[in-house]
Structure formats: structure tokens, C-alpha cells
Design a protein around this motif. Sequence first.
Motif, PDB file in Angstrom:
ATOM      1  N   HIS A 176      -6.706   0.043  -6.566  1.00 34.14           N
ATOM      2  CA  HIS A 176      -7.797  -0.681  -7.228  1.00 34.14           C
ATOM      3  C   HIS A 176      -7.453  -0.849  -8.695  1.00 34.14           C
ATOM      4  O   HIS A 176      -6.888   0.053  -9.326  1.00 34.14           O
ATOM      5  N   LEU A 177      -7.745  -2.020  -9.227  1.00 34.10           N
ATOM      6  CA  LEU A 177      -7.557  -2.280 -10.643  1.00 34.10           C
ATOM      7  C   LEU A 177      -8.884  -2.712 -11.243  1.00 34.10           C
ATOM      8  O   LEU A 177      -9.520  -3.655 -10.756  1.00 34.10           O
ATOM      9  N   ASP A 178      -9.300  -2.001 -12.270  1.00 29.33           N
ATOM     10  CA  ASP A 178     -10.493  -2.359 -13.026  1.00 29.33           C
ATOM     11  C   ASP A 178     -10.020  -3.098 -14.266  1.00 29.33           C
ATOM     12  O   ASP A 178      -9.236  -2.562 -15.052  1.00 29.33           O
ATOM     13  N   ALA A 222      -5.610  -1.754 -18.056  1.00 31.38           N
ATOM     14  CA  ALA A 222      -6.344  -1.751 -16.795  1.00 31.38           C
ATOM     15  C   ALA A 222      -6.376  -0.333 -16.250  1.00 31.38           C
ATOM     16  O   ALA A 222      -5.456   0.454 -16.479  1.00 31.38           O
ATOM     17  N   GLN A 223      -7.435  -0.011 -15.534  1.00 34.30           N
ATOM     18  CA  GLN A 223      -7.523   1.283 -14.866  1.00 34.30           C
ATOM     19  C   GLN A 223      -7.120   1.103 -13.408  1.00 34.30           C
ATOM     20  O   GLN A 223      -7.600   0.193 -12.730  1.00 34.30           O
ATOM     21  N   GLN A 224      -6.244   1.964 -12.926  1.00 35.82           N
ATOM     22  CA  GLN A 224      -5.772   1.873 -11.550  1.00 35.82           C
ATOM     23  C   GLN A 224      -6.104   3.148 -10.789  1.00 35.82           C
ATOM     24  O   GLN A 224      -5.998   4.252 -11.334  1.00 35.82           O
ATOM     25  N   THR A 225      -6.527   3.004  -9.556  1.00 32.86           N
ATOM     26  CA  THR A 225      -6.640   4.143  -8.651  1.00 32.86           C
ATOM     27  C   THR A 225      -5.813   3.826  -7.415  1.00 32.86           C
ATOM     28  O   THR A 225      -5.540   2.663  -7.110  1.00 32.86           O
ATOM     29  N   VAL A 226      -5.434   4.847  -6.693  1.00 34.88           N
ATOM     30  CA  VAL A 226      -4.665   4.652  -5.472  1.00 34.88           C
ATOM     31  C   VAL A 226      -4.940   5.825  -4.541  1.00 34.88           C
ATOM     32  O   VAL A 226      -5.138   6.956  -4.987  1.00 34.88           O
ATOM     33  N   GLY A 227      -4.985   5.561  -3.247  1.00 35.60           N
ATOM     34  CA  GLY A 227      -5.197   6.632  -2.284  1.00 35.60           C
ATOM     35  C   GLY A 227      -4.816   6.200  -0.878  1.00 35.60           C
ATOM     36  O   GLY A 227      -4.858   5.007  -0.550  1.00 35.60           O
ATOM     37  N   VAL A 228      -4.457   7.170  -0.067  1.00 34.79           N
ATOM     38  CA  VAL A 228      -4.061   6.940   1.326  1.00 34.79           C
ATOM     39  C   VAL A 228      -4.728   7.985   2.196  1.00 34.79           C
ATOM     40  O   VAL A 228      -4.803   9.168   1.822  1.00 34.79           O
ATOM     41  N   ARG A 229      -5.226   7.563   3.340  1.00 32.86           N
ATOM     42  CA  ARG A 229      -5.859   8.503   4.260  1.00 32.86           C
ATOM     43  C   ARG A 229      -4.912   9.662   4.586  1.00 32.86           C
ATOM     44  O   ARG A 229      -3.696   9.482   4.710  1.00 32.86           O
ATOM     45  N   GLU A 230      -5.500  10.845   4.762  1.00 33.26           N
ATOM     46  CA  GLU A 230      -4.726  12.058   5.006  1.00 33.26           C
ATOM     47  C   GLU A 230      -3.751  11.887   6.164  1.00 33.26           C
ATOM     48  O   GLU A 230      -2.596  12.314   6.101  1.00 33.26           O
ATOM     49  N   ALA A 231      -4.179  11.254   7.224  1.00 31.56           N
ATOM     50  CA  ALA A 231      -3.344  11.122   8.428  1.00 31.56           C
ATOM     51  C   ALA A 231      -2.133  10.221   8.218  1.00 31.56           C
ATOM     52  O   ALA A 231      -1.192  10.247   9.023  1.00 31.56           O
ATOM     53  N   HIS A 232      -2.130   9.435   7.140  1.00 34.39           N
ATOM     54  CA  HIS A 232      -1.037   8.490   6.919  1.00 34.39           C
ATOM     55  C   HIS A 232      -0.261   8.785   5.643  1.00 34.39           C
ATOM     56  O   HIS A 232       0.559   7.961   5.216  1.00 34.39           O
ATOM     57  N   GLN A 233      -0.475   9.942   5.038  1.00 34.42           N
ATOM     58  CA  GLN A 233       0.275  10.301   3.842  1.00 34.42           C
ATOM     59  C   GLN A 233       1.678  10.764   4.220  1.00 34.42           C
ATOM     60  O   GLN A 233       1.938  11.187   5.338  1.00 34.42           O
ATOM     61  N   GLU A 281       1.516  -6.261 -14.552  1.00 38.66           N
ATOM     62  CA  GLU A 281       2.552  -6.711 -15.480  1.00 38.66           C
ATOM     63  C   GLU A 281       2.692  -8.232 -15.452  1.00 38.66           C
ATOM     64  O   GLU A 281       2.800  -8.877 -16.498  1.00 38.66           O
ATOM     65  N   ALA A 282       2.660  -8.809 -14.247  1.00 38.29           N
ATOM     66  CA  ALA A 282       2.793 -10.259 -14.119  1.00 38.29           C
ATOM     67  C   ALA A 282       1.635 -10.999 -14.766  1.00 38.29           C
ATOM     68  O   ALA A 282       1.783 -12.162 -15.169  1.00 38.29           O
ATOM     69  N   ASN A 283       0.479 -10.331 -14.886  1.00 39.65           N
ATOM     70  CA  ASN A 283      -0.704 -10.967 -15.455  1.00 39.65           C
ATOM     71  C   ASN A 283      -0.961 -10.569 -16.902  1.00 39.65           C
ATOM     72  O   ASN A 283      -2.063 -10.752 -17.416  1.00 39.65           O
ATOM     73  N   GLY A 284       0.061 -10.021 -17.554  1.00 38.14           N
ATOM     74  CA  GLY A 284      -0.014  -9.828 -18.988  1.00 38.14           C
ATOM     75  C   GLY A 284      -0.578  -8.517 -19.469  1.00 38.14           C
ATOM     76  O   GLY A 284      -0.808  -8.354 -20.681  1.00 38.14           O
ATOM     77  N   TYR A 285      -0.808  -7.553 -18.578  1.00 33.37           N
ATOM     78  CA  TYR A 285      -1.300  -6.249 -19.026  1.00 33.37           C
ATOM     79  C   TYR A 285      -0.142  -5.429 -19.586  1.00 33.37           C
ATOM     80  O   TYR A 285       0.976  -5.498 -19.085  1.00 33.37           O
ATOM     81  N   ARG A 286      -0.428  -4.649 -20.618  1.00 34.40           N
ATOM     82  CA  ARG A 286       0.616  -3.861 -21.268  1.00 34.40           C
ATOM     83  C   ARG A 286       0.586  -2.390 -20.871  1.00 34.40           C
ATOM     84  O   ARG A 286       1.556  -1.668 -21.076  1.00 34.40           O
ATOM     85  N   LYS A 287      -0.556  -1.932 -20.324  1.00 32.05           N
ATOM     86  CA  LYS A 287      -0.664  -0.527 -19.949  1.00 32.05           C
ATOM     87  C   LYS A 287      -1.686  -0.364 -18.834  1.00 32.05           C
ATOM     88  O   LYS A 287      -2.700  -1.053 -18.794  1.00 32.05           O
ATOM     89  N   VAL A 288      -1.386   0.571 -17.931  1.00 33.31           N
ATOM     90  CA  VAL A 288      -2.306   0.931 -16.852  1.00 33.31           C
ATOM     91  C   VAL A 288      -2.536   2.434 -16.942  1.00 33.31           C
ATOM     92  O   VAL A 288      -1.613   3.195 -17.239  1.00 33.31           O
ATOM     93  N   TYR A 289      -3.766   2.863 -16.716  1.00 35.22           N
ATOM     94  CA  TYR A 289      -4.048   4.294 -16.793  1.00 35.22           C
ATOM     95  C   TYR A 289      -4.808   4.766 -15.551  1.00 35.22           C
ATOM     96  O   TYR A 289      -5.398   3.971 -14.817  1.00 35.22           O
ATOM     97  N   ASN A 290      -4.764   6.055 -15.321  1.00 38.21           N
ATOM     98  CA  ASN A 290      -5.386   6.677 -14.159  1.00 38.21           C
ATOM     99  C   ASN A 290      -5.857   8.061 -14.589  1.00 38.21           C
ATOM    100  O   ASN A 290      -5.080   8.816 -15.180  1.00 38.21           O
ATOM    101  N   SER A 291      -7.094   8.385 -14.331  1.00 32.73           N
ATOM    102  CA  SER A 291      -7.658   9.658 -14.780  1.00 32.73           C
ATOM    103  C   SER A 291      -8.019  10.526 -13.590  1.00 32.73           C
ATOM    104  O   SER A 291      -8.748  10.085 -12.691  1.00 32.73           O
ATOM    105  N   VAL A 292      -7.506  11.770 -13.575  1.00 32.48           N
ATOM    106  CA  VAL A 292      -7.771  12.681 -12.449  1.00 32.48           C
ATOM    107  C   VAL A 292      -8.061  14.080 -12.978  1.00 32.48           C
ATOM    108  O   VAL A 292      -7.609  14.452 -14.069  1.00 32.48           O
ATOM    109  N   PRO A 293      -8.814  14.873 -12.233  1.00 30.39           N
ATOM    110  CA  PRO A 293      -9.055  16.263 -12.640  1.00 30.39           C
ATOM    111  C   PRO A 293      -7.746  17.054 -12.681  1.00 30.39           C
ATOM    112  O   PRO A 293      -6.834  16.816 -11.867  1.00 30.39           O
ATOM    113  N   ILE A 294      -7.661  17.991 -13.577  1.00 30.67           N
ATOM    114  CA  ILE A 294      -6.438  18.781 -13.714  1.00 30.67           C
ATOM    115  C   ILE A 294      -6.172  19.631 -12.470  1.00 30.67           C
ATOM    116  O   ILE A 294      -5.052  20.091 -12.237  1.00 30.67           O
TER     117      ILE A 294
END
Length: 243
Positions: free
Chosen positions: A149-151, A162-173, A190-203
Motif C-alpha cells: 500500500h502506498l499513501d 510516500a508511506q508504504q506498507t507490505v504484508g503477506v499471509r502467514e501461510a504464504h510467507q 520512483e517512476a512517479n517522481g517520489y524521492r523517499k518512501v518510509y515505513n513505520s513499525v513497532p520495535i
Amino acid sequence: MGVIERPTFSSDASRRIYEYVERNGTVARHKVMDVVSLPSAEFESHLESLKADGYLEEDGGTLQIAVEFGAVAEHETNERTFVVRPGRQSDFDGLIETIRDVTAEETYVVAEAIAEELLYEDAVTRHNTVKSRMFFVATIDGDVVGWTHLDLPQVDQLRGTAQQTVGVREAHQGHGIGSKLLQRGLEWAEANGYRKVYNSVPITNDRALEFLTEHGWDTEAIRRNHYEIDGDPVDEVMMAREL
């Protein structure tokens, strides 16, 4: 219409038609005509103009916003054949189930918030003058098994990141699906001109932090005690990838 272009309209009627469809994901055309209260001939004229300009598309009398995110790609790896493609409104239930499957195994607060946002808005894709949201999904035999997902903020000062998230179901990891999804999102950004993508997760989400680090992401900041998980304060790790 490119996804990062802000929608502009030739008339108030065109704007109202687009905004109603954008807020609702998919809508029957007769429902839109009734809501915007336009004579049929005038509604038809504005609708055809929106379709010609690439703002809306129609399939069997159902309208949705037309934002081109890219082609469908098939991948075969580790005894898994899967497809990565742009997310559609028809993926709504599969996306919610997949996000919840992932967040049930690992704490991923941003992804949980996205699932709630989807449920509240009842629309997969958003594209308006304030923000855009898009998904790529991984499917196996037509079923959603992963997402990225890109916000995409539309405010001028924020449009380079842009903010990016990514995930895959446990059975398909463990079959490279997450890597393909992550890369697809980065390539699009990158193709659409963004210079940085970030993702925030608990430590405490060691798996996610290891995955992002292995794919070239760096720790940009740590926000102390940003989350409260099971009654305990938990730091947030802000990971970033320069494009």
C-alpha cells in the motif's frame, strides 16, 4: 490520468460526479445520476467528458475512478506461482482479510489503521486533492494473499514522500511474495517522481525490521514510547528508503 496528478474539473457538476464515485469506490451510474440531481442528457455529457479525460471508467453500468497503476506481472518462485497487479475495488474483502491475517501474527499498527480506514471509507482506491491511496496485491488462483500500500499526500510540501506498507499471509510467507510486492511499490513510486518512501513499525516487530533492512531500508528515526501495546509503551522505528 496519472495517479499523482490532482483532479481538475471543467464544471461543478463534473466535480460532484467524480467526488461521489471517488468516495464510494464503485457506484451504479443510475445511482450517481440520482444523487447529483442532473437531467439525463446533462449527466451523460459530463460523464462522457470525465471518461474521455481519464478520470472515470465504466464497466457494465458500474462507475469507478480510473487511475492506471501498471501492468499485471506473474511470478514463479519456490513452488509458488502468483500474480502481482494493481488492487481493485473487487479486492476489498480479500484485502481486509489479508491485512488482519498479518496483523494477527505480528504487531503492525499502521497496517491495522489502514484496515480500519478501508472499512470506514468502503473504497480501496482514493484520489482527491488532499491525498491518494493505492494498492498492489499478490494473488494465487485469484485470492489475495499479500499487499503493498502506498499513501500519497497531495499537499505540495509532502508530495515527495510516500508511506508504504507490505504484508503477506502467514501461510504464504517465505516464497518471495513480500519482496516482489515491496519492489513493485518502490518502482512505481520512483517512476512517479517520489524521492523517499518510509515505513513505520513497532520495535518489537523483529521480522518486519529484518525484512526491510535486508532490502536496503535504513532506520531514519525512533519515536520513544509511541505505541501502547498490551498496556506497555513501545518505540516506533521509522524506516526509510531513498529513491
